[in-house]
Scaffold this active site. Sequence first.
Site: not given
Length: 464
Positions: A87, A163, A173, A187, A191, A194, A214, A217, A376
């Site tokens: 993360c 981004h 990675g 807030g 993200h 990709e 995530e 967080h 049924d």
Amino acid sequence: MKFLLLILTLWVTSSGADPLKENDMLFAENYLENFYGLKVERIPMTKMKTNRNFIEEKVQEMQQFLGLNVTGQLDTSTLEMMHKPRCGVPDVYHFKTMPGRPVWRKHYITYRIKNYTPDMKREDVEYAIQKAFQVWSDVTPLKFRKITTGKADIMILFASGAHGDYGAFDGRGGVIAHAFGPGPGIGGDTHFDEDEIWSKSYKGTNLFLVAVHELGHALGLDHSNDPKAIMFPTYGYIDLNTFHLSADDIRGIQSLYGGPEQHQPMPKPDNPEPTACDHNLKFDAVTTVGNKIFFFKDSFFWWKIPKSSTTSVRLISSLWPTLPSGIEAAYEIGDRHQVFLFKGDKFWLISHLRLQPNYPKSIHSLGFPDFVKKIDAAVFNPSLRKTYFFVDNLYWRYDERREVMDAGYPKLITKHFPGIGPKIDAVFYFQRYYYFFQGPNQLEYDTFSSRVTKKLKSNSWFDC
């Protein structure tokens, strides 16, 4: 950069550690800056020892937090840990929640998926995200609702590189995702990189597992130093069939929001426990659930592992306290770990054995006409991705991919299922066969040849 690289080089040399390649030292520098607040002052060479001590302290801090042998040196195990996918939120806060304890000041929180990764089907992305939210709502009073337009509390984005926030992604990675704590504006936003290969399985990077982390967080949790916690900083695949929050995760989130709302006391059964080997036994509904078969009768259900002597009977309310007794139809979509249960004009969704929020819903939301008051029996065909609903002498077919009832229905059961007559009490699919239950009997129906191949007693699965 060159100044800090020189310090790292001198520090590694003086520490007696094995010589490091320049790219390893640069990587370590970047890692400690991003996740442990490493800052080196530009000071005269005579005071460089102070900086070396500061670097060593940061390495020790990282080693201690991630459960490594605390040496203060950039040894092999430390570098291997640094290279694990993780993360992008820093580890420097030694609390179970983010600094200042930001929380959502409400219990009903909206989310929106702004775009979708091409690595997965759209419905699989939505399911993984919904399931990740459910993990947190199961242990808190929080409720989550997806919206498709406008600004949600939690905006979910797949992006590459820079981004528009503080942390550009770094390619495949390394950092695989990040999120912001509760608050206005950005807030809560979450993200995903990709450039990762996202998946719903153990291949690539599992979206559900990363989303659970995530969203922790986004709800106010910081990283945990417990390797068993989903809030541990690095990514590792966990078997989805056995996944659960650790005690540390639950303590952390409940310190912010408290526990889940309490259910009413478990009701007593309306009927006595049925006898499995009663030759006149009739089932209300039957479905597979994972590797088991569930047989529903009044307030109870049996679960049976095929080709095994293992059978157990339980109260429905012992597993799902808020479900009514007398379930009338059921079916499973196995690869989604979803089970749908029907009674009257309502249906419920079970995911990973958890009752989902915002249910029950009306069966008419599936496309049934107003004259249909109950189902049924129902069965999902995994090859066709279609669900068949049986009502009296008719059946409907529902497209699970498009989530719409197929045109041209209803049709007569007897015309399209040779040998099967109305009325059907229950049906389930197992290894290419449908098993139709009518009173105390069942019919094995070959989906390849479209014919009845066996006639059995309904309780033949119980080795009676």
